[in-house]
Design a protein around this motif. Structure first.
Motif, short mmCIF file in Angstrom:
data_model
loop_
_atom_site.label_atom_id
_atom_site.label_comp_id
_atom_site.label_asym_id
_atom_site.label_seq_id
_atom_site.Cartn_x
_atom_site.Cartn_y
_atom_site.Cartn_z
N LEU A 145 -4.11 5.47 -13.29
CA LEU A 145 -4.20 5.41 -11.83
C LEU A 145 -5.62 5.68 -11.36
O LEU A 145 -6.11 5.04 -10.42
CB LEU A 145 -3.22 6.41 -11.20
N ALA A 146 -6.31 6.62 -12.00
CA ALA A 146 -7.70 6.93 -11.63
C ALA A 146 -8.61 5.74 -11.90
O ALA A 146 -9.48 5.42 -11.07
CB ALA A 146 -8.18 8.16 -12.40
N ILE A 147 -8.42 5.06 -13.03
CA ILE A 147 -9.26 3.89 -13.33
C ILE A 147 -8.99 2.78 -12.33
O ILE A 147 -9.93 2.13 -11.84
CB ILE A 147 -9.01 3.43 -14.78
N ARG A 148 -7.74 2.57 -11.98
CA ARG A 148 -7.40 1.55 -10.98
C ARG A 148 -8.01 1.92 -9.63
O ARG A 148 -8.52 1.05 -8.90
CB ARG A 148 -5.88 1.43 -10.86
N SER A 149 -7.98 3.20 -9.29
CA SER A 149 -8.56 3.64 -8.02
C SER A 149 -10.07 3.45 -8.00
O SER A 149 -10.65 3.05 -6.97
CB SER A 149 -8.23 5.11 -7.77
N PHE A 150 -10.74 3.74 -9.12
CA PHE A 150 -12.18 3.54 -9.19
C PHE A 150 -12.55 2.06 -9.07
O PHE A 150 -13.53 1.72 -8.42
CB PHE A 150 -12.77 4.11 -10.47
N SER A 163 -7.43 6.10 -2.47
CA SER A 163 -6.57 5.21 -3.25
C SER A 163 -5.78 6.00 -4.29
O SER A 163 -4.59 5.72 -4.51
CB SER A 163 -7.43 4.14 -3.92
N TYR A 164 -6.41 6.99 -4.91
CA TYR A 164 -5.72 7.80 -5.90
C TYR A 164 -4.59 8.61 -5.25
O TYR A 164 -3.48 8.70 -5.77
CB TYR A 164 -6.69 8.74 -6.62
N LEU A 165 -4.87 9.21 -4.11
CA LEU A 165 -3.84 10.01 -3.43
C LEU A 165 -2.69 9.14 -2.94
O LEU A 165 -1.52 9.54 -3.03
CB LEU A 165 -4.45 10.78 -2.26
N ILE A 166 -2.98 7.96 -2.43
CA ILE A 166 -1.91 7.05 -1.99
C ILE A 166 -1.07 6.63 -3.20
O ILE A 166 0.16 6.60 -3.14
CB ILE A 166 -2.49 5.84 -1.25
#
Length: 160
Positions: free
Chosen positions: A124-129, A102-105
């Protein structure tokens, strides 16, 4: 849809081939305190704490084969002992993989995607987690809608 049907067919066939509970009974293991080969091994072992304690425990609690060695019997009532740690590992590994994906996308949608891979974008990292916590549901949704796999037309085939 074909993938889902093939998975259901595989599970149905696998479950239909499982043996009966009566056929899974113990046919060759005996309690270790009744096994002559185990008792012989126990008598030949050095008389120290590191040999005496395990042998005493094995003779009281385990089943031995014809070779005199203790064996663990595979029973379906003890499947939870394997299923719970496997489930935790599988969920955690999926969480890590889905969060990274999700982070890479998300980073590819930025103006400088390579920079987002080097310097971590915290929002973005928090959203991905947080998306990673629901990865089984998201993966099921993407499998059923076809987002998870590439279209056949997008795959390149090397000339032979």
């Amino acid at each position: 849809m074909k993938t889902l049907l093939s998975m259901l067919l595989f599970i149905f066939i696998w479950l239909s081939l499982m043996p009966d509970a009566a056929a899974a009974g113990n046919t060759h293991l005996i309690p270790c305190h009744d096994s002559a080969a185990f008792l012989e091994r126990m008598e030949k072992a050095p008389q120290t704490y590191y040999f005496d304690q395990p042998y005493q425990s094995y003779s009281e609690n385990l089943l031995c084969g014809a070779d005199g060695l203790p064996h663990l019997q595979l029973r379906l009532d003890r499947a939870v002992d394997v299923a719970i740690p496997f489930g935790i590992f599988f969920y955690f590994a999926g969480f890590v993989g889905w969060s990274g994906r999700s982070y890479l996308i998300g980073s590819k949608r930025r103006s400088k995607p390579a920079e987002a891979e080097i310097f971590i974008d915290i929002p973005l990292a928090i959203r991905s987690f947080t998306q990673g916590l629901l990865w089984p549901l998201l993966a099921f949704k993407e499998v059923t809608t076809g987002e998870l796999t590439a279209k056949q037309i997008d795959l390149t085939v090397s000339p032979r």
